[in-house]
Design a protein around this motif. Structure first.
Motif, PDB file in Angstrom:
ATOM      1  N   ARG A 509       0.843  -1.193   0.000  1.00  0.00           N
ATOM      2  CA  ARG A 509       0.000   0.000   0.000  1.00  0.00           C
ATOM      3  C   ARG A 509       0.878   1.241   0.000  1.00  0.00           C
ATOM      4  N   LEU A 510       0.561   2.225  -0.842  1.00  0.00           N
ATOM      5  CA  LEU A 510       1.406   3.397  -1.034  1.00  0.00           C
ATOM      6  C   LEU A 510       0.856   4.654  -0.357  1.00  0.00           C
ATOM      7  N   THR A 511      -0.201   4.498   0.399  1.00  0.00           N
ATOM      8  CA  THR A 511      -0.775   5.627   1.145  1.00  0.00           C
ATOM      9  C   THR A 511      -0.693   5.336   2.639  1.00  0.00           C
ATOM     10  N   THR A 512      -0.785   6.387   3.440  1.00  0.00           N
ATOM     11  CA  THR A 512      -0.628   6.237   4.886  1.00  0.00           C
ATOM     12  C   THR A 512      -1.915   5.772   5.549  1.00  0.00           C
ATOM     13  N   ASP A 513      -1.785   5.372   6.809  1.00  0.00           N
ATOM     14  CA  ASP A 513      -2.972   5.008   7.584  1.00  0.00           C
ATOM     15  C   ASP A 513      -3.909   6.202   7.732  1.00  0.00           C
ATOM     16  N   ALA A 514      -3.339   7.388   7.933  1.00  0.00           N
ATOM     17  CA  ALA A 514      -4.178   8.582   8.074  1.00  0.00           C
ATOM     18  C   ALA A 514      -4.969   8.836   6.794  1.00  0.00           C
ATOM     19  N   PHE A 515      -4.337   8.602   5.654  1.00  0.00           N
ATOM     20  CA  PHE A 515      -5.038   8.715   4.376  1.00  0.00           C
ATOM     21  C   PHE A 515      -6.232   7.763   4.342  1.00  0.00           C
ATOM     22  N   GLN A 516      -6.000   6.508   4.720  1.00  0.00           N
ATOM     23  CA  GLN A 516      -7.070   5.513   4.672  1.00  0.00           C
ATOM     24  C   GLN A 516      -8.228   5.902   5.591  1.00  0.00           C
ATOM     25  N   LEU A 517      -7.924   6.344   6.780  1.00  0.00           N
ATOM     26  CA  LEU A 517      -8.977   6.752   7.709  1.00  0.00           C
ATOM     27  C   LEU A 517      -9.748   7.955   7.171  1.00  0.00           C
ATOM     28  N   LEU A 532     -10.990  -3.923   6.200  1.00  0.00           N
ATOM     29  CA  LEU A 532     -10.220  -4.421   7.341  1.00  0.00           C
ATOM     30  C   LEU A 532     -10.098  -5.941   7.275  1.00  0.00           C
ATOM     31  N   THR A 533      -9.056  -6.464   7.896  1.00  0.00           N
ATOM     32  CA  THR A 533      -8.857  -7.908   7.989  1.00  0.00           C
ATOM     33  C   THR A 533      -8.743  -8.284   9.470  1.00  0.00           C
ATOM     34  N   PRO A 534      -9.030  -9.543   9.827  1.00  0.00           N
ATOM     35  CA  PRO A 534      -8.988  -9.927  11.250  1.00  0.00           C
ATOM     36  C   PRO A 534      -7.670  -9.610  11.946  1.00  0.00           C
ATOM     37  N   ASN A 535      -6.554  -9.704  11.213  1.00  0.00           N
ATOM     38  CA  ASN A 535      -5.266  -9.406  11.836  1.00  0.00           C
ATOM     39  C   ASN A 535      -5.139  -7.954  12.267  1.00  0.00           C
ATOM     40  N   PRO A 541      -3.015   0.148  15.386  1.00  0.00           N
ATOM     41  CA  PRO A 541      -3.061   0.868  16.664  1.00  0.00           C
ATOM     42  C   PRO A 541      -4.500   1.030  17.155  1.00  0.00           C
ATOM     43  N   ASN A 542      -4.674   1.004  18.461  1.00  0.00           N
ATOM     44  CA  ASN A 542      -6.010   1.094  19.037  1.00  0.00           C
ATOM     45  C   ASN A 542      -6.724   2.387  18.657  1.00  0.00           C
ATOM     46  N   PHE A 543      -5.976   3.497  18.518  1.00  0.00           N
ATOM     47  CA  PHE A 543      -6.645   4.756  18.207  1.00  0.00           C
ATOM     48  C   PHE A 543      -7.278   4.720  16.821  1.00  0.00           C
ATOM     49  N   GLN A 544      -6.660   3.956  15.918  1.00  0.00           N
ATOM     50  CA  GLN A 544      -7.244   3.832  14.589  1.00  0.00           C
ATOM     51  C   GLN A 544      -8.515   2.978  14.627  1.00  0.00           C
ATOM     52  N   VAL A 614       6.200  10.195   7.680  1.00  0.00           N
ATOM     53  CA  VAL A 614       4.992   9.569   7.149  1.00  0.00           C
ATOM     54  C   VAL A 614       4.499   8.449   8.066  1.00  0.00           C
ATOM     55  N   GLU A 615       4.616   8.682   9.353  1.00  0.00           N
ATOM     56  CA  GLU A 615       4.053   7.788  10.362  1.00  0.00           C
ATOM     57  C   GLU A 615       2.793   8.433  10.917  1.00  0.00           C
ATOM     58  N   THR A 616       1.740   7.661  11.020  1.00  0.00           N
ATOM     59  CA  THR A 616       0.460   8.205  11.479  1.00  0.00           C
ATOM     60  C   THR A 616       0.426   8.274  12.995  1.00  0.00           C
ATOM     61  N   PHE A 617      -0.030   9.400  13.518  1.00  0.00           N
ATOM     62  CA  PHE A 617      -0.090   9.619  14.965  1.00  0.00           C
ATOM     63  C   PHE A 617      -1.422  10.267  15.322  1.00  0.00           C
ATOM     64  N   THR A 618      -1.700  10.370  16.605  1.00  0.00           N
ATOM     65  CA  THR A 618      -2.894  11.071  17.075  1.00  0.00           C
ATOM     66  C   THR A 618      -2.544  11.913  18.296  1.00  0.00           C
ATOM     67  N   LYS A 619      -3.247  13.028  18.425  1.00  0.00           N
ATOM     68  CA  LYS A 619      -3.083  13.867  19.609  1.00  0.00           C
ATOM     69  C   LYS A 619      -4.273  14.810  19.726  1.00  0.00           C
TER      70      LYS A 619
END
Length: 644
Positions: A509-517, A532-535, A541-544, A614-619
């Motif tokens: 995948r060439l896009t970030t987690d934040a992009f997907q959300l 989403l997949t079971p894994n 991350p729980n916040f996602q 390009v790491e997804t974070f939350t705050k």
């Protein structure tokens, strides 16, 4: 003699004045003018007194004659329309529609009359033909239309070409799965098959025009735009080769009869385009819902785990995933009838119900118009088999169906869509269409319709490398074009690093987690099956996961915030008192935004974004009291803001 000549000029002037009629929006900026010149019916559109469409043709040809030439003006009647309605499946839940109207009537040399009914609201025009009874004639075939859209030569366009019929997988095209080109000069839009609705244009470097149609049902074919011809894009009917060449490409119409609405959305920014509700403003429900349908998110094994997942244990794992994520549904895709079976499927449906998860089942739409071989087959294309199957579906407790592989816009295919929807409502079933046409007002017309694909959707990320590379580019187009006029069942939000079951290597995948959300907010559909997949329950991350658990799929309000098709897109959507602001970036460099979030001024919000690595974070952040917020989207990245 001079007096006679002067009287003639006066009469001629009055005649021209009478033939030339204009209707303006309530606010006054948007105007449409109709006129008959040398026997031809034409129209123009202006915004802020700037001509955006000029001298465009109207009229049609039937098996009873040509109604585009030798026309004579009869009368023009002006009025107004106003209504307020609720719609829980689109971008806005409470809508007030006010428009001024013009019914412009003409006749041919045999006194056969038809009218153009025009409705102009502040940023939208809707118009259609209304054809009177012609003596003893009560049935006609409309063979083609001369309806056109004539833009200034310097206009650029954002168009998706019509797929060639009987091509692609199992000869199932066309299915509205061609990508859009961005900012292409209209003179270069010469695809032989034409272009699908919706179509976006940038006129005179500062005006935006979105074309589409709505109100298409069993009584008319769906249409598209021709290639650019001598300054004009024309309405074209379906290619005669669709449905393996079977069935008319024209419209079988009883008199008096009406055509679908063609719509023109105009603005000096993209705000009216993103926020338009015209596809639903001019249509009404065709029947009452048999029950209260519930919308929400679902899990779906096929998109990442593919055909091999069509077994009892894998589907049980996806039911457990849906339950863990508080999703309402699971979609069980092709081959379930052969690889799980009807008897064990009833067990699986009962298991899902014990977890408070409803089941959608996949069906092949037909067995006669293409070569699609996946089963269940021959269950949806005839009334007898369809009702027999739906009786079992209702008894088993199925909540909805995903019906696939339509491949055509002919009137008989529109009739099939309507028959499936109507019968499904009788059995309390919701319907998603896949491999399909653009919905044209269907969210309001059909109470149990809950979305269509009709886009280069998530499955193409798996199948086509070029689509994977252009995922961000395509995502920035949809809010301004495809998803602006209809719900879009995209099937996205991929949190696997690789687009396969192992999630270890392969198609990255060439896009970030934040992009997907963010796409979970940007892409609107009342029932959305996520990838989403079971894994992901362990590796995301729980916040996602928490964000996705709370994410709604229905909205009370939608606002354009910023963006440009093909570059970046930022929207805000509200569900109840909760605002979601989301954006994605397709440009090669980070995009700096200066957002006006006055509706969140002074509030503490949750931000999900990407850092420079390009790491997804939350705050948590606090929106300044002036509502202005500066933030950066990384290339291939995105962000989401949620007020808590």
């Amino acid at each position: 003699m001079k007096k006679i000549f002067s009287a003639f000029l006066l009469c001629f002037s009055l005649l021209l004045q009478a033939q030339q009629e204009q209707v303006s929006s309530p606010e006054g900026s948007l105007k449409m003018e109709l006129n008959v010149l040398e026997g031809k019916l034409m129209y123009s559109v202006a915004y802020d007194d700037v001509l955006l469409i000029d001298g465009a043709p109207l009229g049609f040809v039937t098996n009873e004659g040509d109604f585009s030439n030798d026309l004579v003006f009869v009368e023009a009647v002006k009025d107004a329309v106003s209504k307020t309605y609720e719609q829980d499946k689109i971008k806005q839940s409470q809508i007030t529609y006010n428009a001024n109207t013009l019914r412009y009537t003409v006749k041919d040399s045999k006194d056969r009359r038809f009218s153009v009914l025009v409705q102009v609201s502040d940023n939208d025009i809707a118009f259609r033909y209304e054809i009177d009874k012609w003596g003893e004639t009560r049935a006609i075939v409309v063979e083609k239309e001369l309806t056109g859209f004539s833009f200034p030569q310097e206009t650029t366009s954002f168009l998706s070409n019509v797929m060639r019929p009987m091509t692609g997988f199992a000869r199932t095209a066309p299915s509205y799965e061609s990508a859009y080109t961005a900012d292409k000069p209209i003179a270069e839009q010469t695809a032989a098959g034409g272009y699908v609705f919706p179509a976006l244009y940038k006129v005179k470097d500062e005006y935006w025009v979105l074309l589409s149609e709505t109100g298409v049902r069993s009584l008319y074919p769906a249409s598209h735009l021709s290639a650019y011809q001598d300054g004009t894009f024309y309405i074209e009917y379906p290619n005669e080769k669709e449905n393996n060449g079977f069935g008319s490409s024209g419209a079988q119409l009883g008199l008096p009869g009406i055509t679908p609405w063609r719509t023109i959305t105009v603005g000096k920014s993209l705000k009216p385009v993103v926020e338009t509700t015209i596809p639903w403003d001019v249509v009404e429900p065709l029947y009452e819902p048999s029950q209260e349908y519930e919308y929400g998110k679902g899990s779906w094994s096929w998109i990442i785990w593919q055909d091999a997942s069509m077994n009892y244990e894998d589907q049980k794992a996806y039911i457990d995933l849906a339950a863990a994520m508080d999703f309402k549904y699971i979609l069980i895709d092709a081959w379930w009838d052969e690889r799980i079976g009807y008897e064990r499927m009833e067990e699986l449906i009962d298991y899902a119900a014990s977890k408070d998860v409803g089941v959608f089942l996949w069906y092949n739409s037909n067995g006669i118009v293409n070569d699609a071989f996946q089963t269940p087959l021959n269950k949806m294309n005839t009334s007898i088999e369809r009702k027999k199957e739906m009786k079992w579906l209702q008894k088993a407790g199925v909540k909805g169906l995903k019906v696939d592989f339509f491949g055509g816009d002919k009137q008989e295919t529109m009739r099939m869509y309507e028959d499936i929807l109507s019968d499904a409502n009788d059995y309390g079933l919701m319907i998603i269409f896949h491999g399909t046409t653009l919905p044209r007002g269907w969210e309001r017309m059909y109470p149990n319709f809950v979305g269509s694909e009709a886009v280069v959707a998530s499955e193409m990320l798996v199948f086509v490398e070029d689509v994977r590379k252009k995922e961000a580019y395509n995502a920035t187009l949809h809010p301004f074009i495809r998803n602006a006029v209809a719900s879009m069942e995209f099937g996205g939000v991929v949190l696997n690093d690789y687009l396969n079951r192992g999630n270890k290597s392969g198609q990255k995948r060439l896009t970030t987690d934040a992009f997907q959300l963010a796409t979970g907010v940007l892409f609107q559909n009342p029932v959305q099956m996520f990838a989403l997949t079971p894994n992901n329950l362990d590796d995301a991350p729980n916040f996602q996961l928490d964000f996705l658990k709370e994410l709604p799929t229905t909205w009370d309000e939608t606002r354009f915030m910023d963006g440009y098709p093909g570059k970046f897109s930022v929207l805000a959507r509200r569900n109840g008192d909760t605002w979601y602001v989301a954006g994605v970036n397709a440009e090669a460099e980070p995009k700096k935004l200066n957002l006006d979030l006055s509706f969140l001024a002074g509030k503490t919000v949750r931000l999900i974004n990407d850092d420079k690595n390009v790491e997804t974070f939350t705050k948590e952040i606090k929106i300044p009291k002036n509502g202005k917020l500066n933030l950066t989207m990384q290339s291939g990245g995105g962000f989401v803001i949620v007020n808590e």
